[in-house]
Scaffold this motif. Structure first.
Motif, PDB file in Angstrom:
ATOM      1  N   THR A  31      66.518 -39.927  -8.790  1.00 41.66           N
ATOM      2  CA  THR A  31      67.297 -39.174  -9.115  1.00 41.66           C
ATOM      3  C   THR A  31      68.955 -39.327  -9.773  1.00 41.66           C
ATOM      4  O   THR A  31      68.881 -38.369 -10.325  1.00 41.66           O
ATOM      5  CB  THR A  31      66.440 -38.176  -8.467  1.00 41.66           C
ATOM      6  N   GLY A  32      69.123 -40.412  -9.411  1.00 44.26           N
ATOM      7  CA  GLY A  32      70.574 -40.268  -9.992  1.00 44.26           C
ATOM      8  C   GLY A  32      71.808 -39.555  -8.796  1.00 44.26           C
ATOM      9  O   GLY A  32      72.201 -39.509  -9.275  1.00 44.26           O
ATOM     10  N   VAL A  33      70.944 -39.387  -7.513  1.00 43.43           N
ATOM     11  CA  VAL A  33      71.870 -38.066  -7.085  1.00 43.43           C
ATOM     12  C   VAL A  33      73.203 -39.397  -6.748  1.00 43.43           C
ATOM     13  O   VAL A  33      73.107 -40.273  -6.030  1.00 43.43           O
ATOM     14  CB  VAL A  33      71.060 -38.335  -5.681  1.00 43.43           C
ATOM     15  N   ARG A  34      74.314 -38.567  -7.248  1.00 43.52           N
ATOM     16  CA  ARG A  34      75.605 -39.068  -6.535  1.00 43.52           C
ATOM     17  C   ARG A  34      76.558 -39.448  -5.491  1.00 43.52           C
ATOM     18  O   ARG A  34      77.031 -40.206  -4.864  1.00 43.52           O
ATOM     19  CB  ARG A  34      77.009 -37.940  -7.378  1.00 43.52           C
ATOM     20  N   ARG A  35      75.597 -38.242  -4.413  1.00 47.16           N
ATOM     21  CA  ARG A  35      76.296 -37.669  -3.055  1.00 47.16           C
ATOM     22  C   ARG A  35      75.916 -37.938  -1.940  1.00 47.16           C
ATOM     23  O   ARG A  35      74.450 -36.911  -2.490  1.00 47.16           O
ATOM     24  CB  ARG A  35      77.690 -36.911  -3.480  1.00 47.16           C
ATOM     25  N   PHE A  36      76.004 -38.510  -0.946  1.00 47.97           N
ATOM     26  CA  PHE A  36      75.217 -38.388   0.030  1.00 47.97           C
ATOM     27  C   PHE A  36      75.155 -38.382   1.542  1.00 47.97           C
ATOM     28  O   PHE A  36      76.370 -39.282   1.866  1.00 47.97           O
ATOM     29  CB  PHE A  36      73.920 -39.773   0.188  1.00 47.97           C
ATOM     30  N   VAL A  37      75.344 -37.916   2.196  1.00 43.96           N
ATOM     31  CA  VAL A  37      76.248 -37.412   4.180  1.00 43.96           C
ATOM     32  C   VAL A  37      74.630 -37.416   4.778  1.00 43.96           C
ATOM     33  O   VAL A  37      73.576 -37.119   4.983  1.00 43.96           O
ATOM     34  CB  VAL A  37      77.014 -36.550   3.823  1.00 43.96           C
ATOM     35  N   ALA A  38      75.552 -38.406   5.889  1.00 46.01           N
ATOM     36  CA  ALA A  38      73.945 -38.163   6.958  1.00 46.01           C
ATOM     37  C   ALA A  38      74.840 -38.208   8.339  1.00 46.01           C
ATOM     38  O   ALA A  38      75.711 -38.564   8.434  1.00 46.01           O
ATOM     39  CB  ALA A  38      73.020 -39.436   6.847  1.00 46.01           C
ATOM     40  N   LYS A  58      66.101 -32.111  -7.539  1.00 46.56           N
ATOM     41  CA  LYS A  58      67.167 -31.824  -8.509  1.00 46.56           C
ATOM     42  C   LYS A  58      68.232 -31.670  -8.553  1.00 46.56           C
ATOM     43  O   LYS A  58      69.501 -31.201  -8.832  1.00 46.56           O
ATOM     44  CB  LYS A  58      66.918 -31.501 -10.096  1.00 46.56           C
ATOM     45  N   PRO A  59      68.507 -31.936  -6.890  1.00 50.92           N
ATOM     46  CA  PRO A  59      69.974 -31.844  -6.201  1.00 50.92           C
ATOM     47  C   PRO A  59      71.123 -32.856  -7.368  1.00 50.92           C
ATOM     48  O   PRO A  59      71.205 -33.741  -7.178  1.00 50.92           O
ATOM     49  CB  PRO A  59      69.967 -31.834  -5.037  1.00 50.92           C
ATOM     50  N   ASP A  60      72.205 -32.508  -7.198  1.00 49.32           N
ATOM     51  CA  ASP A  60      73.788 -33.216  -6.670  1.00 49.32           C
ATOM     52  C   ASP A  60      73.959 -33.913  -5.736  1.00 49.32           C
ATOM     53  O   ASP A  60      74.484 -35.036  -5.898  1.00 49.32           O
ATOM     54  CB  ASP A  60      74.664 -32.624  -7.773  1.00 49.32           C
ATOM     55  N   ALA A  61      73.806 -33.319  -4.550  1.00 45.46           N
ATOM     56  CA  ALA A  61      73.634 -34.383  -3.791  1.00 45.46           C
ATOM     57  C   ALA A  61      73.363 -33.468  -2.242  1.00 45.46           C
ATOM     58  O   ALA A  61      72.635 -32.878  -2.342  1.00 45.46           O
ATOM     59  CB  ALA A  61      75.269 -33.851  -2.822  1.00 45.46           C
ATOM     60  N   ILE A  62      72.630 -35.304  -0.847  1.00 41.78           N
ATOM     61  CA  ILE A  62      71.480 -34.446  -0.262  1.00 41.78           C
ATOM     62  C   ILE A  62      72.250 -34.999   1.093  1.00 41.78           C
ATOM     63  O   ILE A  62      73.554 -36.079   1.370  1.00 41.78           O
ATOM     64  CB  ILE A  62      70.780 -36.066  -0.469  1.00 41.78           C
ATOM     65  N   VAL A  63      72.449 -34.263   1.893  1.00 40.54           N
ATOM     66  CA  VAL A  63      72.735 -34.368   3.621  1.00 40.54           C
ATOM     67  C   VAL A  63      71.689 -34.568   4.717  1.00 40.54           C
ATOM     68  O   VAL A  63      70.101 -33.480   4.219  1.00 40.54           O
ATOM     69  CB  VAL A  63      73.613 -32.799   3.995  1.00 40.54           C
ATOM     70  N   HIS A  64      71.640 -35.048   5.078  1.00 41.49           N
ATOM     71  CA  HIS A  64      70.534 -35.457   6.749  1.00 41.49           C
ATOM     72  C   HIS A  64      70.779 -35.049   7.498  1.00 41.49           C
ATOM     73  O   HIS A  64      71.996 -35.762   8.447  1.00 41.49           O
ATOM     74  CB  HIS A  64      70.106 -36.646   5.709  1.00 41.49           C
ATOM     75  N   GLN A  65      70.369 -34.206   7.581  1.00 38.37           N
ATOM     76  CA  GLN A  65      71.040 -33.804   9.208  1.00 38.37           C
ATOM     77  C   GLN A  65      69.706 -33.595  10.739  1.00 38.37           C
ATOM     78  O   GLN A  65      69.719 -32.831  11.024  1.00 38.37           O
ATOM     79  CB  GLN A  65      71.225 -32.092   9.477  1.00 38.37           C
TER      80      GLN A  65
END
Ligand SMILES: NC(=O)c1ccc[n+]([C@@H]2O[C@H](COP(=O)([O-])OP(=O)(O)OC[C@H]3O[C@@H](n4cnc5c(N)ncnc54)[C@H](OP(=O)(O)O)[C@@H]3O)[C@@H](O)[C@H]2O)c1
Length: 326
Positions: A111-118, A66-73
């Motif tokens: 899940t409605g995650v608002r922020r995504f950085v890759a 249940k994150p607010d943000a996801i980072v793909h590294q």
């Protein structure tokens, strides 16, 4: 924020986790290789094992976290062998950039995650014509060399899919300062020569700076693509001798382009024709300023094993001046 970092145990992930925690974020970090969980926990993250190529597992992990943000590294370049065919070397990473990105974006949407950085890449991608330094608005190479097309397409997919979903793609420069940096061994062994006139341009970024930019991108509203590179894109004939010196290696050899093509394949011209990247947009919009504005100081701070006469490490020197801050 609760931040889900895919690939938290890697070169940039392990720099990013402590910086996120310092900023007050909570981190759920993923790893794949056995034995990495302990290290992630020691950095302050909740550690979970995840194969990004298993879309079902990605969905479950994100739903649970249940994150607010996801980072793909996540990339798969450890111990990679660079031969005549770049696409072969990058095949597992290309899958992470396509299938891994899509799985994370699908879970984020659900899940409605608002922020995504890759993680994307700046070097060797911009059109090999015109000026030496490119902004995010400049065109990408319309005809990448044959053995690099799948790799170029995977990065393009990541850039487009992430921004279409409202996220941010960070086109990092060449990372340095990790224990497993790919160039260290060949440069130390004098097996990485300056090719042709050494005019191909590269942009670099210290891993600490790359991680700092990532934190700022996560806290930034709106979709976009940003070059995350230092202030000094430079030709190979300039940066390679400085890197060799920082590593205590002999001066690099020179080989003519015809010989490099014979050994490395004709697509090696990518190295001699490459353009660098500008960081103006990241500075302006993210408020990012690299602590190591140039690889000239950065390489020696990262690699010099020498200890100063007063016992401090050279890594303690002011990165801008090379002098002790005290
Ligand atoms: N911009 C650049 O110059 C650039 C970009 C990428 C990599 N590199 C360099 O390449 C070297 C090796 O890098 P690397 O690609 O092995 O990266 P890394 O930074 O060591 O690891 C990348 C991360 O991806 C994870 N990962 C790998 N395959 C995965 C999968 N199928 N599912 C989920 N996660 C997965 C790894 O997990 P485990 O740790 O558990 O294996 C790790 O957390 C490093 O020196 C790095 O700096 C440079």
């Amino acid at each position: 924020m609760r931040v889900f970092v895919a690939g938290a145990s890697g070169a940039i992930g392990t720099r990013l986790v402590p910086q996120l925690i310092d900023r007050g974020h909570e981190v759920i970090g993923t790893f794949r290789s056995p034995g990495k969980a302990e290290h992630l926990r020691a950095l302050g993250a909740q550690a979970i094992a995840l194969d990004l190529l298993d879309a079902g597992a990605v969905r479950t992990a994100v739903l649970d976290a249940k994150p607010d943000a996801i980072v793909h590294q996540a990339t798969a370049l450890a111990d990679a062998r660079f031969g005549r065919n770049l696409d072969r070397t990058f095949a597992p990473t290309n899958r992470l950039r396509i299938e891994g990105t899509d799985a994370l974006l699908a879970a984020a949407g659900e899940t409605g995650v608002r922020r995504f950085v890759a993680q994307s890449f700046a070097n060797y991608r911009y059109a090999r014509e015109g000026g030496p330094v490119k902004t995010e608005n400049d065109p990408l190479d319309p005809a990448p060399p044959a053995t690099t097309r799948e790799t170029a397409a995977a990065m393009r997919h990541l850039d487009e899919a992430v921004t279409a979903a409202g996220g941010i793609a960070l086109r990092y420069g060449g990372f340095y300062a990790a224990a497993n940096d790919g160039l260290v061994k060949p440069v130390r062994k004098r097996r990485f020569p300056i090719i042709g006139d050494g005019g191909g341009i590269l942009s670099w970024v210290h891993l600490e700076d790359a991680a700092a930019a990532t934190v700022l991108a996560l806290e930034h509203d709106g979709a976009g693509i940003y070059n995350i590179v230092d202030d000094e894109p430079a030709p190979m004939c300039e940066w390679l001798p400085v890197l060799a010196n920082a590593l205590g290696a002999k001066t690099p050899r020179h080989i003519p382009l015809w010989l490099a093509r014979l050994v490395g394949g004709k697509d090696i011209t990518l190295l001699t024709e490459a353009r660098g990247a500008s960081n103006a947009k990241a500075k302006r919009e993210l408020g990012w300023a690299p602590r190591y504005p140039s690889w000239r100081r950065g390489f020696s701070a990262a690699y010099a094993s020498s200890t100063l006469t007063d016992g401090r490490s050279t890594a303690d020197l002011d990165p801008r001046t090379g002098y002790s801050p005290s």
